[in-house]
Scaffold this motif. Sequence first.
Motif, PDB file in Angstrom:
ATOM      1  N   PHE A 126       0.836  -1.202   0.000  1.00 48.14           N
ATOM      2  CA  PHE A 126       0.000   0.000   0.000  1.00 48.14           C
ATOM      3  C   PHE A 126       0.871   1.252   0.000  1.00 48.14           C
ATOM      4  CE2 PHE A 126      -2.873   3.021   2.378  1.00 48.14           C
ATOM      5  CZ  PHE A 126      -3.757   3.204   1.334  1.00 48.14           C
ATOM      6  N   GLN A 127       1.957   1.234   0.746  1.00 49.17           N
ATOM      7  CA  GLN A 127       2.852   2.384   0.773  1.00 49.17           C
ATOM      8  C   GLN A 127       3.503   2.611  -0.591  1.00 49.17           C
ATOM      9  OE1 GLN A 127       3.168   4.630   3.240  1.00 49.17           O
ATOM     10  NE2 GLN A 127       1.515   3.428   4.181  1.00 49.17           N
ATOM     11  N   VAL A 128       3.880   1.532  -1.262  1.00 46.41           N
ATOM     12  CA  VAL A 128       4.448   1.650  -2.610  1.00 46.41           C
ATOM     13  C   VAL A 128       3.400   2.199  -3.567  1.00 46.41           C
ATOM     14  CG1 VAL A 128       5.346   0.355  -4.589  1.00 46.41           C
ATOM     15  CG2 VAL A 128       6.173  -0.154  -2.282  1.00 46.41           C
ATOM     16  N   ALA A 129       2.162   1.741  -3.420  1.00 42.51           N
ATOM     17  CA  ALA A 129       1.077   2.209  -4.284  1.00 42.51           C
ATOM     18  C   ALA A 129       0.835   3.710  -4.101  1.00 42.51           C
ATOM     19  CB  ALA A 129      -0.204   1.437  -3.983  1.00 42.51           C
ATOM     20  N   ILE A 130       0.918   4.189  -2.874  1.00 43.80           N
ATOM     21  CA  ILE A 130       0.734   5.612  -2.605  1.00 43.80           C
ATOM     22  C   ILE A 130       1.805   6.443  -3.293  1.00 43.80           C
ATOM     23  CG2 ILE A 130       0.820   7.367  -0.777  1.00 43.80           C
ATOM     24  CD1 ILE A 130      -0.529   5.379   1.068  1.00 43.80           C
ATOM     25  N   LYS A 131       3.035   5.901  -3.337  1.00 49.09           N
ATOM     26  CA  LYS A 131       4.147   6.618  -3.954  1.00 49.09           C
ATOM     27  C   LYS A 131       4.110   6.563  -5.480  1.00 49.09           C
ATOM     28  CE  LYS A 131       7.245   5.703  -0.053  1.00 49.09           C
ATOM     29  NZ  LYS A 131       8.476   4.996   0.386  1.00 49.09           N
ATOM     30  N   ASN A 132       3.267   5.689  -6.023  1.00 46.71           N
ATOM     31  CA  ASN A 132       3.164   5.524  -7.471  1.00 46.71           C
ATOM     32  C   ASN A 132       1.708   5.615  -7.915  1.00 46.71           C
ATOM     33  OD1 ASN A 132       6.077   4.388  -8.412  1.00 46.71           O
ATOM     34  ND2 ASN A 132       5.563   3.568  -6.403  1.00 46.71           N
ATOM     35  N   PRO A 133       1.075   6.769  -7.715  1.00 45.06           N
ATOM     36  CA  PRO A 133      -0.358   6.888  -8.020  1.00 45.06           C
ATOM     37  C   PRO A 133      -0.710   6.637  -9.473  1.00 45.06           C
ATOM     38  CG  PRO A 133       0.629   9.047  -7.653  1.00 45.06           C
ATOM     39  CD  PRO A 133       1.643   8.040  -7.221  1.00 45.06           C
ATOM     40  N   GLY A 134       0.201   6.994 -10.398  1.00 45.91           N
ATOM     41  CA  GLY A 134      -0.088   6.765 -11.810  1.00 45.91           C
ATOM     42  C   GLY A 134      -0.226   5.290 -12.138  1.00 45.91           C
ATOM     43  N   VAL A 135       0.565   4.457 -11.463  1.00 48.98           N
ATOM     44  CA  VAL A 135       0.475   3.013 -11.659  1.00 48.98           C
ATOM     45  C   VAL A 135      -0.759   2.458 -10.962  1.00 48.98           C
ATOM     46  CG1 VAL A 135       1.605   0.806 -11.239  1.00 48.98           C
ATOM     47  CG2 VAL A 135       2.969   2.791 -11.900  1.00 48.98           C
ATOM     48  N   SER A 136      -1.051   2.953  -9.771  1.00 44.27           N
ATOM     49  CA  SER A 136      -2.218   2.477  -9.024  1.00 44.27           C
ATOM     50  C   SER A 136      -3.503   2.721  -9.805  1.00 44.27           C
ATOM     51  CB  SER A 136      -2.294   3.189  -7.666  1.00 44.27           C
ATOM     52  OG  SER A 136      -1.165   2.888  -6.878  1.00 44.27           O
ATOM     53  N   ILE A 137      -3.610   3.869 -10.430  1.00 42.83           N
ATOM     54  CA  ILE A 137      -4.788   4.195 -11.226  1.00 42.83           C
ATOM     55  C   ILE A 137      -4.878   3.278 -12.450  1.00 42.83           C
ATOM     56  CG2 ILE A 137      -5.846   5.972 -12.687  1.00 42.83           C
ATOM     57  CD1 ILE A 137      -4.756   8.043 -10.699  1.00 42.83           C
ATOM     58  N   TYR A 138      -3.730   3.000 -13.052  1.00 41.18           N
ATOM     59  CA  TYR A 138      -3.710   2.122 -14.227  1.00 41.18           C
ATOM     60  C   TYR A 138      -4.165   0.712 -13.862  1.00 41.18           C
ATOM     61  CZ  TYR A 138      -1.969  -0.660 -18.120  1.00 41.18           C
ATOM     62  OH  TYR A 138      -1.888  -1.533 -19.170  1.00 41.18           O
ATOM     63  N   ILE A 139      -3.613   0.164 -12.788  1.00 44.62           N
ATOM     64  CA  ILE A 139      -3.925  -1.209 -12.392  1.00 44.62           C
ATOM     65  C   ILE A 139      -5.410  -1.374 -12.067  1.00 44.62           C
ATOM     66  CG2 ILE A 139      -3.561  -2.920 -10.561  1.00 44.62           C
ATOM     67  CD1 ILE A 139      -0.655  -2.091 -10.486  1.00 44.62           C
ATOM     68  N   ALA A 140      -6.027  -0.336 -11.550  1.00 42.48           N
ATOM     69  CA  ALA A 140      -7.439  -0.415 -11.174  1.00 42.48           C
ATOM     70  C   ALA A 140      -8.358  -0.561 -12.378  1.00 42.48           C
ATOM     71  CB  ALA A 140      -7.834   0.821 -10.368  1.00 42.48           C
ATOM     72  N   SER A 141      -7.892  -0.211 -13.560  1.00 43.43           N
ATOM     73  CA  SER A 141      -8.788  -0.225 -14.719  1.00 43.43           C
ATOM     74  C   SER A 141      -8.250  -1.015 -15.911  1.00 43.43           C
ATOM     75  CB  SER A 141      -9.079   1.215 -15.170  1.00 43.43           C
ATOM     76  OG  SER A 141      -7.869   1.915 -15.446  1.00 43.43           O
ATOM     77  N   HIS A 142      -7.089  -1.676 -15.768  1.00 42.62           N
ATOM     78  CA  HIS A 142      -6.516  -2.450 -16.859  1.00 42.62           C
ATOM     79  C   HIS A 142      -6.095  -3.835 -16.368  1.00 42.62           C
ATOM     80  CE1 HIS A 142      -6.084   1.711 -18.232  1.00 42.62           C
ATOM     81  NE2 HIS A 142      -5.978   1.242 -19.460  1.00 42.62           N
ATOM     82  N   ASN A 143      -6.242  -4.827 -17.227  1.00 41.19           N
ATOM     83  CA  ASN A 143      -5.843  -6.183 -16.882  1.00 41.19           C
ATOM     84  C   ASN A 143      -4.468  -6.557 -17.432  1.00 41.19           C
ATOM     85  OD1 ASN A 143      -8.161  -6.937 -15.424  1.00 41.19           O
ATOM     86  ND2 ASN A 143      -9.285  -7.320 -17.321  1.00 41.19           N
ATOM     87  N   ARG A 144      -4.084  -5.987 -18.562  1.00 39.96           N
ATOM     88  CA  ARG A 144      -2.827  -6.354 -19.197  1.00 39.96           C
ATOM     89  C   ARG A 144      -1.638  -5.959 -18.321  1.00 39.96           C
ATOM     90  NH1 ARG A 144      -1.538  -8.561 -23.743  1.00 39.96           N
ATOM     91  NH2 ARG A 144       0.299  -8.037 -24.975  1.00 39.96           N
ATOM     92  N   PHE A 145      -0.796  -6.914 -18.018  1.00 39.78           N
ATOM     93  CA  PHE A 145       0.391  -6.713 -17.176  1.00 39.78           C
ATOM     94  C   PHE A 145       0.032  -6.283 -15.758  1.00 39.78           C
ATOM     95  CE2 PHE A 145       1.862  -5.566 -21.555  1.00 39.78           C
ATOM     96  CZ  PHE A 145       2.539  -6.748 -21.787  1.00 39.78           C
ATOM     97  N   ARG A 146      -1.188  -6.598 -15.356  1.00 46.72           N
ATOM     98  CA  ARG A 146      -1.607  -6.250 -14.001  1.00 46.72           C
ATOM     99  C   ARG A 146      -0.772  -6.983 -12.957  1.00 46.72           C
ATOM    100  NH1 ARG A 146      -7.948  -6.437 -12.084  1.00 46.72           N
ATOM    101  NH2 ARG A 146      -7.735  -5.131 -10.238  1.00 46.72           N
ATOM    102  N   LEU A 147      -0.228  -8.142 -13.345  1.00 48.15           N
ATOM    103  CA  LEU A 147       0.607  -8.893 -12.416  1.00 48.15           C
ATOM    104  C   LEU A 147       1.841  -9.461 -13.103  1.00 48.15           C
ATOM    105  CD1 LEU A 147       1.166 -10.053  -9.675  1.00 48.15           C
ATOM    106  CD2 LEU A 147      -0.377 -11.949 -10.179  1.00 48.15           C
ATOM    107  N   PHE A 148       1.665 -10.336 -14.090  1.00 47.31           N
ATOM    108  CA  PHE A 148       2.810 -10.973 -14.733  1.00 47.31           C
ATOM    109  C   PHE A 148       3.353 -10.079 -15.853  1.00 47.31           C
ATOM    110  CE2 PHE A 148      -0.030 -14.565 -13.428  1.00 47.31           C
ATOM    111  CZ  PHE A 148       0.676 -14.854 -12.266  1.00 47.31           C
ATOM    112  N   GLN A 149       4.686 -10.029 -15.969  1.00 39.71           N
ATOM    113  CA  GLN A 149       5.315  -9.077 -16.862  1.00 39.71           C
ATOM    114  C   GLN A 149       6.018  -9.721 -18.049  1.00 39.71           C
ATOM    115  OE1 GLN A 149       4.445  -6.005 -16.200  1.00 39.71           O
ATOM    116  NE2 GLN A 149       3.415  -6.902 -14.426  1.00 39.71           N
ATOM    117  N   ASP A 150       6.172  -8.927 -19.106  1.00 39.65           N
ATOM    118  CA  ASP A 150       6.861  -9.346 -20.321  1.00 39.65           C
ATOM    119  C   ASP A 150       8.304  -8.864 -20.204  1.00 39.65           C
ATOM    120  OD1 ASP A 150       7.621 -10.102 -22.825  1.00 39.65           O
ATOM    121  OD2 ASP A 150       6.526  -8.533 -23.886  1.00 39.65           O
TER     122      ASP A 150
END
Length: 272
Positions: A126-150
């Motif tokens: 949660f602390q990392v998410a707070i420091k990276n709001p642009g990523v947190s917003i993206y993850i909330a609305s996108h599935n691609r690369f939400r967890l596993f990465q290329d």
Amino acid sequence: MPAARNATTATIDTKKADSSSVTLPRRRGRPPKTDSAIGTESMLSRDVILQHAIKLSKSVPLDQISMVQLAKDFGVAPGLIHYYLGGRDQLVSGVLNDYYRQRIGALPSLTGDWRADVEGIARLSFQVAIKNPGVSIYIASHNRFRLFQDVEPGETDYGLEFFNRMTSAIMQGGFTADQVALGYHLLAQYLVSASMAEASRQLPAYHQEFIEKKLESASKLQYPGARFVSKAFSRLTSEIAFEEGLRVTLDGIQAWKKTPQLATRKPRSKAS
């Protein structure tokens, strides 16, 4: 996808450089150089571009960071960004992989106490998410690369590392595979919603004056519940909401040991 190139530090320089002092080899598929891009081009690499995108994502939603914008920031043609980075998938996955790297990097070893370990992972996440709001917003609305990465050959998929760490922590409680899977999903969804709420400033305390004024002006007879919680609701902060939400989620998971069937129900068959 072009091969990864190491770059630990770099400075974005959009000033023109003397073309006679810089000589770069031509490569197949490489876009033509322009005088304005030569100084910056000599310092470009996949890592340099990703580090800039990661920095931007701390204030800009990830889905708004484009290859064109990156090219403008570096003072080069968009084709050069594609040459080093690949495509938009590589941009998104690269930023998200660093996001999960931040989560993993500060985690201590598992202790054998499943609940304490899961709480620690959740709080740090949660602390990392707070420091990276642009990523947190993206993850909330996108599935691609939400967890596993290329990732590039030889690179670590930190999304997979995080998934393994969290599921391993829950496993310590002696839960079944079905329970661990569901437990991870519920915790992940909770972290996504809590992070999104904070990144978007949705917590009532951010709008306390407006909310309290609105609720206090409502009729007690028509809206008794709203009036009853007006002050308490308007003061809710992220700290209070996150900790209590985490406790409720973990209490529910812990209760599966007494009633395991609640976590292993088969899905209902679809109506014909």
